[in-house]
Design an enzyme around this catalytic site. Sequence first.
Site, PDB file in Angstrom:
ATOM      1  N   LYS A 168       0.857  -1.184   0.000  1.00 34.35           N
ATOM      2  CA  LYS A 168       0.000   0.000   0.000  1.00 34.35           C
ATOM      3  C   LYS A 168       0.897   1.239   0.000  1.00 34.35           C
ATOM      4  O   LYS A 168       2.016   1.162   0.474  1.00 34.35           O
ATOM      5  CB  LYS A 168      -0.907   0.014   1.246  1.00 34.35           C
ATOM      6  CG  LYS A 168      -1.683  -1.273   1.494  1.00 34.35           C
ATOM      7  CD  LYS A 168      -2.862  -1.401   0.576  1.00 34.35           C
ATOM      8  CE  LYS A 168      -3.656  -2.682   0.920  1.00 34.35           C
ATOM      9  NZ  LYS A 168      -4.800  -2.875   0.036  1.00 34.35           N
ATOM     10  N   HIS A 201      -6.651 -13.465  -7.336  1.00 38.68           N
ATOM     11  CA  HIS A 201      -7.447 -12.501  -6.575  1.00 38.68           C
ATOM     12  C   HIS A 201      -8.878 -12.539  -7.087  1.00 38.68           C
ATOM     13  O   HIS A 201      -9.107 -12.749  -8.276  1.00 38.68           O
ATOM     14  CB  HIS A 201      -6.863 -11.091  -6.722  1.00 38.68           C
ATOM     15  CG  HIS A 201      -7.435 -10.143  -5.717  1.00 38.68           C
ATOM     16  ND1 HIS A 201      -8.683  -9.590  -5.850  1.00 38.68           N
ATOM     17  CD2 HIS A 201      -6.944  -9.674  -4.544  1.00 38.68           C
ATOM     18  CE1 HIS A 201      -8.931  -8.811  -4.800  1.00 38.68           C
ATOM     19  NE2 HIS A 201      -7.897  -8.853  -3.996  1.00 38.68           N
TER      20      HIS A 201
END
Length: 466
Positions: A165, A284
């Site tokens: 992130k 994902h």
Amino acid sequence: VGFKAGVKEYKLTYYTPEYETKDTDILAAFRVTPQPGVPPEEAGAAVAAESSTGTWTTVWTDGLTSLDRYKGRCYNIEPVPGETDQYICYVAYPLDLFEEGSVTNMFTSIVGNVFGFKALRALRLEDLRIPPAYIKTFQGPPHGIQVERDKLNKYGRPLLGCTIKPKLGLSAKNYGRACYECLRGGLDFTKDDENVNSQPFMRWRDRFLFCAEAIYKSQAETGEIKGHYLNATAGTCEEMIKRAVFARELGVPIVMHDYLTGGFTANTSLAHYCRDNGLLLHIHRAMHAVIDRQKNHGMHFRVLAKALRLSGGDHIHAGTVVGKLEGERDITLGFVDLLRDDFVEKDRSRGIYFTQDWVSLPGVIPVASGGIHVWHMPALTEIFGDDSVLQFGGGTLGHPWGNAPGAVANRVAVEACVQARNEGRDLAAEGNAIIREASKWSPELAAACEVWKELKFEFQAVDTLD
């Protein structure tokens, strides 16, 4: 000769309660909400018809084929407990309706046009029984759980990951630096976020190079095998494979794909490439909640999980039970078993409608990710066991001292939980005490415990068992 034009009720042809299912049938459990005035038998038969051979009127070409051989059949209907107008309708599909080795074709039939059908107010596919005869036409996961452990030389504990992130906006070099810090601190994997593909601020080739550098540098320092899920998802299948080829040339162990937005055809192609070239494949599930979150319409995630095991992937995100994203414990454990185990018995208390035999198809490692931190480690270790990846994005990068200490905190916590479990301690009852004890000799863990001691994400799950 025997052709009678006109419209007739679906249930006259497609509702067959006397039918005995065959071992080769694909079985589906649909949650059907009929429109007012539509009887459940007609609704269930309509689902069977519209997802197999039927159409709205009789056609003369029906006489050119054997309907009995090819039609779907609604063979059982159960009312949903506690609901006045919902039914579980069981439908059996003959195997010949489906192309071998194609999840795309299977879904186009079973969850295609029928979901827009006017006679139904809502429709949800709760589960599928895939017969061994059909499973054997798929490659499945590129490698599976055991081969992955052997490739990584990591045994006896959950694997640890971290999503880098901020998910968007970092340059490739800064991104690689963040990966390196996490990996040298003790994580096994770092991860591209699902929406990191090849944007103007960080093109894919630059990212791959700097992440490979992070992998090799951290491996040299720690003596452990490391990986970064390089997201190969792209606008075309050709571009996706090009990225996977470059990852292989760099010698990294694993690539990644967003299988729902990328599509099953692309995913299966990538899974075949990964097996042929020794790459692990992380999956994902971005977009899954669009399909699976509503209780009465769409498709349950356990179906998407089974489809992924057929199409191919070595890891898949499977919820956390304890973090910020949806997932009720029994339901989650039901589809975690369907991902990992060879044989899973029917168990309605965990949402499993059919006994599923995977006949030696490799298993998929479930990934717990989303709003988890060190205080969750005992629960995650107990719930998911060793064959899992526990992924802490903010729970690593949010550490007050930086990425590497955040990674150290997570590694110490998981090692402490595994040791306590192996000594026979009860992780559910003693979890907090185990983490506190470990934090006494790990200042990094102590700092993490302090930051996240009060944090909880507590909301009622939307999708619960009946």
